[in-house]
Each structure stands twice: as structure tokens, then as C-alpha cells.
Enzyme design. Structure first.
Site, PDB file in Angstrom:
ATOM      1  N   TYR A 268    -115.751   3.415  21.931  1.00 47.66           N
ATOM      2  CA  TYR A 268    -114.418   3.830  22.368  1.00 47.66           C
ATOM      3  C   TYR A 268    -113.488   3.967  21.163  1.00 47.66           C
ATOM      4  O   TYR A 268    -112.776   4.967  21.008  1.00 47.66           O
ATOM      5  CB  TYR A 268    -113.858   2.817  23.351  1.00 47.66           C
ATOM      6  CG  TYR A 268    -112.440   3.097  23.781  1.00 47.66           C
ATOM      7  CD1 TYR A 268    -112.172   4.011  24.796  1.00 47.66           C
ATOM      8  CD2 TYR A 268    -111.366   2.446  23.183  1.00 47.66           C
ATOM      9  CE1 TYR A 268    -110.875   4.277  25.193  1.00 47.66           C
ATOM     10  CE2 TYR A 268    -110.061   2.697  23.569  1.00 47.66           C
ATOM     11  CZ  TYR A 268    -109.819   3.618  24.581  1.00 47.66           C
ATOM     12  OH  TYR A 268    -108.528   3.884  24.968  1.00 47.66           O
TER      13      TYR A 268
ATOM     14  N   SER B 248    -103.967   8.288  37.837  1.00 45.10           N
ATOM     15  CA  SER B 248    -103.722   6.844  37.817  1.00 45.10           C
ATOM     16  C   SER B 248    -103.278   6.429  36.427  1.00 45.10           C
ATOM     17  O   SER B 248    -103.337   7.206  35.470  1.00 45.10           O
ATOM     18  CB  SER B 248    -104.978   6.055  38.222  1.00 45.10           C
ATOM     19  OG  SER B 248    -105.998   6.190  37.243  1.00 45.10           O
TER      20      SER B 248
END
Length: 249
Positions: free
Chosen positions: A151, A17
Site C-alpha cells: 500500500y 463511502s
């Protein structure tokens, strides 16, 4: 299409994806034989059908050594070499300082940092001399971001991997570069927030960008194609920002 990757073998992790899928589609359209990984069989099957061309899906979690070894066993058997490797698998989640958990830390660093290390190191016997390795970084690697520090830190590590590994692999002529997208409309990005907040998230990012909009995954794939192609033959150890100016101004 120019078929700039005709006859090449490309491996893209996390290719079911978003950006990974877009890169796989672009590489296949440019003539590459493509191998993609995913962690869910139905998503992998759908991706292979979407990519078309000569595409093979391998069920694998890039953060697990046994899965990575199995991936390269398949590539070795079916293709025998790798000309382009894109270490794309990864992700993240929001959590402000004070709410960060060990589980979130390990999930993010295992996926983004450990997974990239296992992927590139595991590929070495198959990487052709002169191959191109693309590591997926982020504009977040060089910017502060509220509730996104884990992150961002993981992607900063990716940037230094590119610097160091370019030196480790110089004798084989293998180029290693980081690709740093900015906010991109993908399931992974919008999935960070509930459905009723997704458009607001995209609008907020768009308002912060000189381009005034978030990227399409196909635009990041175009940058990944450049790094895979002979056009970037003297680009090595670098970070290519495809971020709409997010981390540049």
C-alpha cells in the site's frame, strides 16, 4: 458555506463511502455539480442520496479502462467538461514481507496506481484549462509501516504522478496535487481488521499522532476543497499533508 465551487463540475472516483463521500458532500455543499463512482449500485444510490444537490452516480471500477471510458461518456453527455477531478478510488490490505502474494500486489497497484492513471488520462479531453486535479496519496507514502509495504509503495507512486503530471499539463494551466491524509476514521481503515480489533487499531494510530486522534473524513474533505478552490491557485505539483503530523515529526 461559501459556494466557492458554484458552477463547477467535479468528478470524484470512489465516492460511495469514507473520504470520497465526504469530499463529494463538501463539494456539493459548495455549489459543485458532482459525479461520483462506485463499484456497487446500492452503495452508489445511497451515496447520491446522501450527497444531495446536483449529484450523479456512475457504476464504475476505476481500474478498468472500459468502466473509466463509460464514466467520462456520462460526464461528457451531462456536463461537457470537468473543472475538478479527484482520483480517490483505491485501497489496501495488511501483509508482512514473506506473506505478500501476487494477488495482493495486483489488487493494490491496479486500484491505486493503474486506476489513478486511467482516471486522469481518460479525463484529459474533458478537463477544462485551469482545472484542478487532486490525487489521493497517504502519509504512508513517506513512512515505513509494518505489513503495509505494498500500500505504501503504491501511494509513493501517486506522489510522483503529481510531480510529473503538473509538468505534462502546465501548458493548459491544469494544476495537479497530491493530498496525503493520515489515519482517518473510515470504513476502509477499520475494515482492515476484524470488528473486535477496530477500536484498538484506531487507538494505536491515535497514540502515534501529535494530534492525539485520528481524523474525521470531513477534515480531509476540507483539505480537498482547498486544493479544488481558487485559494490554492499557486499550489501545483505538491503534496498537502492532512495527517495530524503523522509523517511530519
Amino acid at each position: 458555506m461559501t459556494q466557492v465551487l458554484a458552477g463547477k463540475v467535479a468528478v470524484i472516483t470512489g465516492g460511495t463511502s469514507g473520504i470520497g463521500l465526504a469530499i463529494a458532500q463538501r463539494y456539493a455543499a459548495e455549489g459543485a455539480r458532482v459525479f461520483v463512482t462506485g463499484r456497487r449500485q446500492h452503495a452508489l444510490d445511497d451515496a447520491v442520496a446522501t450527497i444531495g444537490g446536483d449529484a450523479t452516480g456512475v457504476l464504475a471500477d476505476a481500474s478498468k479502462a472500459d468502466d473509466v471510458a463509460a464514466l467520462f461518456d456520462v460526464v461528457r453527455e451531462k456536463a461537457g467538461r470537468i473543472d475538478v477531478l479527484v482520483a480517490n478510488a483505491g485501497g489496501g490490505s495488511f501483509a508482512p514481507l514473506g506473506a505478500i502474494t501476487e494477488e495482493q500486489y495486483h489488487d493494490t497497484f491496479d486500484s491505486n496506481v493503474k486506476g489513478t492513471l486511467l482516471t486522469v488520462q481518460g479525463s484529459l479531453p474533458l478537463l477544462a484549462d485551469g482545472a484542478s486535479v487532486v490525487l489521493m496519496s497517504s502519509s504512508s507514502a513517506t513512512m515505513g509501516g509494518a505489513a503495509f509495504s505494498i500500500y505504501a509503495a503504491s501511494k509513493a507512486a501517486i506522489r510522483n504522478f503529481a510531480r510529473s503530471w503538473a509538468l505534462d499539463l502546465k501548458e493548459r494551466g491544469i494544476r495537479v496535487n497530491a493530498l496525503a491524509p493520515g489515519p482517518t476514521r473510515t470504513p476502509g481503515l477499520v475494515g482492515l481488521v476484524p470488528e473486535d480489533q477496530q477500536q484498538g487499531l484506531l487507538d494505536t494510530f491515535a497514540s502515534e499522532l501529535p494530534s492525539g486522534r485520528v481524523a474525521a473524513a470531513s477534515e480531509i474533505a476540507a483539505a480537498a476543497l482547498f486544493l479544488a478552490s481558487p485559494d490554492s491557485s499557486f499550489v501545483n505539483g505538491s503534496e498537502l499533508a492532512a495527517d495530524g503530523g503523522h509523517a511530519q515529526v
